[in-house]
Design a protein around this motif. Sequence first.
Motif, PDB file in Angstrom:
ATOM      1  N   LEU A  95     -89.559 -41.929  -8.698  1.00  0.00           N
ATOM      2  CA  LEU A  95     -90.649 -43.376  -7.769  1.00  0.00           C
ATOM      3  C   LEU A  95     -90.405 -44.439  -8.002  1.00  0.00           C
ATOM      4  O   LEU A  95     -89.753 -45.230  -7.205  1.00  0.00           O
ATOM      5  N   HIS A  98     -87.074 -45.203  -6.810  1.00  0.00           N
ATOM      6  CA  HIS A  98     -86.666 -44.256  -5.710  1.00  0.00           C
ATOM      7  C   HIS A  98     -85.342 -43.711  -5.209  1.00  0.00           C
ATOM      8  O   HIS A  98     -84.063 -43.645  -4.377  1.00  0.00           O
ATOM      9  N   LEU A 104     -89.325 -40.925  -2.512  1.00  0.00           N
ATOM     10  CA  LEU A 104     -89.739 -42.157  -1.540  1.00  0.00           C
ATOM     11  C   LEU A 104     -88.203 -42.837  -1.590  1.00  0.00           C
ATOM     12  O   LEU A 104     -88.240 -43.816  -2.463  1.00  0.00           O
ATOM     13  N   ASN A 105     -87.769 -42.648   0.159  1.00  0.00           N
ATOM     14  CA  ASN A 105     -86.569 -43.867   0.038  1.00  0.00           C
ATOM     15  C   ASN A 105     -86.353 -43.847   1.268  1.00  0.00           C
ATOM     16  O   ASN A 105     -86.039 -42.536   2.300  1.00  0.00           O
ATOM     17  N   ASN A 169     -94.193 -38.220   0.190  1.00  0.00           N
ATOM     18  CA  ASN A 169     -93.785 -39.287   1.051  1.00  0.00           C
ATOM     19  C   ASN A 169     -92.694 -38.413   2.240  1.00  0.00           C
ATOM     20  O   ASN A 169     -92.789 -40.267   3.108  1.00  0.00           O
ATOM     21  N   LEU A 179     -92.062 -48.526   3.510  1.00  0.00           N
ATOM     22  CA  LEU A 179     -92.119 -48.025   1.954  1.00  0.00           C
ATOM     23  C   LEU A 179     -92.505 -49.327   1.069  1.00  0.00           C
ATOM     24  O   LEU A 179     -93.104 -48.435  -0.006  1.00  0.00           O
ATOM     25  N   GLU A 183     -95.233 -47.625  -1.389  1.00  0.00           N
ATOM     26  CA  GLU A 183     -95.435 -46.934  -2.556  1.00  0.00           C
ATOM     27  C   GLU A 183     -96.314 -46.925  -3.893  1.00  0.00           C
ATOM     28  O   GLU A 183     -96.382 -45.970  -4.731  1.00  0.00           O
TER      29      GLU A 183
END
Length: 199
Positions: A95, A98, A104-105, A169, A179, A183
């Motif tokens: 994470l 990323h 999570l990107n 995510n 993002l 996060e």
Amino acid sequence: MTGLRQLQRQRVREAISAAAIRLFLERGFDEVPVTEVAAAAQVSKPTLFKYFPTKEDLVLHRIADHQGEHARVVRQREPGQAPLAALRRHFAAGLARHDPVTGLNDHPEVMAFHRMVFATPSLAARVSHYMAQDERALAEALAESCDELTAGLLAAQVLAVQRVLARRNWEALADGVPLADLEPEALRAADRAFSLLPA
């Protein structure tokens, strides 16, 4: 010569993959024939299949490159560290950097790549196949420090947790959540999810 040959093979593989993903993202996975990918990469169709045995492999080798990762994390964990703690730390590290596999990107190509995989039945089915292989490998690694049933159950639970978190995510990003805002929530969700697993 062996090193140069290996480097050349890697360059050809990357060129084929890049051409395939560019075409698939532009027009859709099912709309682009393999012959067109080969032409775009300037290789023959037999050469393409030497590097990528199926059309799905042209896309999913990025995921396949992570195969066995969970088992390696367990086997290479620090002395005295519990397997689940090592897996939890590994996901949190993904994470933080990323890693696309965490969802999570927000790079446009990564977002489009995930959308294509989720929307294409043959790709989604192949991802499930990879996950089943990963689950078996993780269960074998866990069984080195606990009984077989516990290992199998924990392996299934860990991979389910990571799959749900990654999809969550990606969906949040796809819905427009920045993002930077997502996060901290993604980290909290991961902590909560892993805390629900047996120690």
